[in-house]
Structures are given as structure tokens and as C-alpha cells.
Scaffold this motif. Sequence first.
Motif, PDB file in Angstrom:
ATOM      1  N   PHE A 208       0.723  -1.040  -0.097  1.00  0.00           N
ATOM      2  CA  PHE A 208      -0.095  -0.055  -0.006  1.00  0.00           C
ATOM      3  C   PHE A 208       0.705   1.317   0.225  1.00  0.00           C
ATOM      4  O   PHE A 208       1.530   1.489   1.011  1.00  0.00           O
ATOM      5  CB  PHE A 208      -0.898  -0.034   1.264  1.00  0.00           C
ATOM      6  N   ASP A 209       0.946   1.856  -1.240  1.00  0.00           N
ATOM      7  CA  ASP A 209       1.895   2.978  -1.352  1.00  0.00           C
ATOM      8  C   ASP A 209       1.133   4.372  -1.124  1.00  0.00           C
ATOM      9  O   ASP A 209       0.077   4.696  -1.546  1.00  0.00           O
ATOM     10  CB  ASP A 209       2.318   3.073  -2.873  1.00  0.00           C
ATOM     11  N   TYR A 210       1.952   5.000   0.024  1.00  0.00           N
ATOM     12  CA  TYR A 210       1.479   6.317   0.199  1.00  0.00           C
ATOM     13  C   TYR A 210       2.533   7.405   0.090  1.00  0.00           C
ATOM     14  O   TYR A 210       2.680   8.543   1.114  1.00  0.00           O
ATOM     15  CB  TYR A 210       1.141   6.341   1.961  1.00  0.00           C
ATOM     16  N   THR A 211       3.215   7.117  -0.941  1.00  0.00           N
ATOM     17  CA  THR A 211       4.678   7.922  -1.217  1.00  0.00           C
ATOM     18  C   THR A 211       4.050   9.407  -1.444  1.00  0.00           C
ATOM     19  O   THR A 211       3.019   9.577  -2.105  1.00  0.00           O
ATOM     20  CB  THR A 211       5.340   7.203  -2.383  1.00  0.00           C
TER      21      THR A 211
ATOM     22  N   HIS B 113       6.556   6.311   1.608  1.00  0.00           N
ATOM     23  CA  HIS B 113       5.924   5.733   2.532  1.00  0.00           C
ATOM     24  C   HIS B 113       4.888   4.772   2.302  1.00  0.00           C
ATOM     25  O   HIS B 113       4.374   4.946   1.149  1.00  0.00           O
ATOM     26  CB  HIS B 113       4.821   7.003   3.082  1.00  0.00           C
ATOM     27  N   GLY B 114       4.614   3.776   3.109  1.00  0.00           N
ATOM     28  CA  GLY B 114       3.608   2.668   2.978  1.00  0.00           C
ATOM     29  C   GLY B 114       3.801   1.563   3.827  1.00  0.00           C
ATOM     30  O   GLY B 114       4.608   1.632   4.660  1.00  0.00           O
ATOM     31  N   ASP B 115       2.828   0.504   3.699  1.00  0.00           N
ATOM     32  CA  ASP B 115       2.553  -0.630   4.332  1.00  0.00           C
ATOM     33  C   ASP B 115       3.121  -1.534   3.294  1.00  0.00           C
ATOM     34  O   ASP B 115       2.422  -1.599   2.040  1.00  0.00           O
ATOM     35  CB  ASP B 115       1.363  -0.675   4.826  1.00  0.00           C
ATOM     36  N   ILE B 116       3.812  -2.752   3.774  1.00  0.00           N
ATOM     37  CA  ILE B 116       4.319  -3.809   2.906  1.00  0.00           C
ATOM     38  C   ILE B 116       3.651  -5.108   3.617  1.00  0.00           C
ATOM     39  O   ILE B 116       4.046  -5.226   4.769  1.00  0.00           O
ATOM     40  CB  ILE B 116       5.598  -3.908   2.510  1.00  0.00           C
ATOM     41  N   PHE B 117       2.717  -5.929   3.295  1.00  0.00           N
ATOM     42  CA  PHE B 117       2.320  -7.049   4.078  1.00  0.00           C
ATOM     43  C   PHE B 117       2.903  -8.277   3.251  1.00  0.00           C
ATOM     44  O   PHE B 117       2.799  -8.220   2.289  1.00  0.00           O
ATOM     45  CB  PHE B 117       0.797  -7.200   3.975  1.00  0.00           C
ATOM     46  N   ILE B 118       3.353  -9.171   3.984  1.00  0.00           N
ATOM     47  CA  ILE B 118       4.247 -10.417   3.438  1.00  0.00           C
ATOM     48  C   ILE B 118       3.921 -11.425   4.046  1.00  0.00           C
ATOM     49  O   ILE B 118       3.898 -11.588   5.391  1.00  0.00           O
ATOM     50  CB  ILE B 118       5.723 -10.353   3.780  1.00  0.00           C
ATOM     51  N   SER B 119       3.314 -12.534   3.442  1.00  0.00           N
ATOM     52  CA  SER B 119       2.877 -13.897   3.966  1.00  0.00           C
ATOM     53  C   SER B 119       4.113 -14.808   3.868  1.00  0.00           C
ATOM     54  O   SER B 119       4.568 -15.352   2.852  1.00  0.00           O
ATOM     55  CB  SER B 119       1.959 -14.569   2.978  1.00  0.00           C
ATOM     56  N   THR B 120       4.705 -15.174   5.095  1.00  0.00           N
ATOM     57  CA  THR B 120       5.673 -15.974   5.053  1.00  0.00           C
ATOM     58  C   THR B 120       5.469 -17.372   4.823  1.00  0.00           C
ATOM     59  O   THR B 120       6.321 -17.940   4.448  1.00  0.00           O
ATOM     60  CB  THR B 120       6.512 -15.924   6.660  1.00  0.00           C
ATOM     61  N   GLU B 121       4.236 -17.663   4.892  1.00  0.00           N
ATOM     62  CA  GLU B 121       3.603 -19.129   4.313  1.00  0.00           C
ATOM     63  C   GLU B 121       4.058 -19.167   2.878  1.00  0.00           C
ATOM     64  O   GLU B 121       4.504 -20.297   2.202  1.00  0.00           O
ATOM     65  CB  GLU B 121       2.392 -19.460   4.722  1.00  0.00           C
TER      66      GLU B 121
END
Length: 139
Positions: free
Chosen positions: A65-68, A74-82
Motif C-alpha cells: 500500500f503505497d502512500y508515497t 511511505h507505505g505498508d508492505i504485507f508479506i505472507s511468510t507461508e
Amino acid sequence: MISFNYETDFELSDESYYQQWLSTVIFSENKVEGEISYIFCDDDYLHKINLEYLQHDTLTDVISFDYTVGNELHGDIFISTERVADNAKDFNVSFENELKRVIVHGLLHFCGYNDKSEIDEAMMRDKEEEKILMFHVEH
């Protein structure tokens, strides 16, 4: 500031080393580091985000999610380790290598790289490899 958050039992072994690496990546792209949050989670957690915000009913390894603002990232990066673990097996690479690829992939989206077309995807893969090699550079 780069921060790491965990919605699963997984934790990075040396957060400061990853922060230094990502700061170097940002600098190498002539960008300014803003507030960037990584959230490590499992498939279910990321699937719900994928459905709710992107209307995609699929599993994925990373969502950004880019809030640059201008040149400041700026932003949030979600990562599934599975997903990262499964992809590492599928691609016959180590979990650590695949994790670095996904971590930098999200950040590269903030830098303006996309992966929607074949040409863009090839450029993204080249950039991922270039930036992964920077992980071993002394700061």
C-alpha cells in the motif's frame, strides 16, 4: 523510518541489518526514506486483505500500500511468510533469498516499478536481483 511488525511467530533475525539494506536501496533509487512498515503475516491474514482491499480471491506473497509523497517513500508492505516458504521450495531457492526478494519487491513498487506487463515484470526481476546483491555490501 523502516519498521517491522509481526502477526505471526516469524521474526527477522537482525532487523537493523535489513533496515540498513533497505535504506541503501532507497538511496540507490534517489528516493527519500519516509515511514515504511513491513507486516509479516500468514496466508489467511494476507488473503483477507487481498479480498477486502483489492477484491482478489487469491493467495499472494506480498501486498504493498503505497502512500508515497513526491520523492519521499511511505507505505505498508504485507508479506505472507507461508507463501514465501512455498515459493522458495517451488523456485528451489533458500527461504532467506526468497524473503529478501519479496521484501525488496514491495519497496520497489514505492520507487515506481510495476509488474503488470511482461516488460515491467522483467525489469522488476532485474531490479530485485540488483538490490538483493546489495544486501552483502558493508555500510
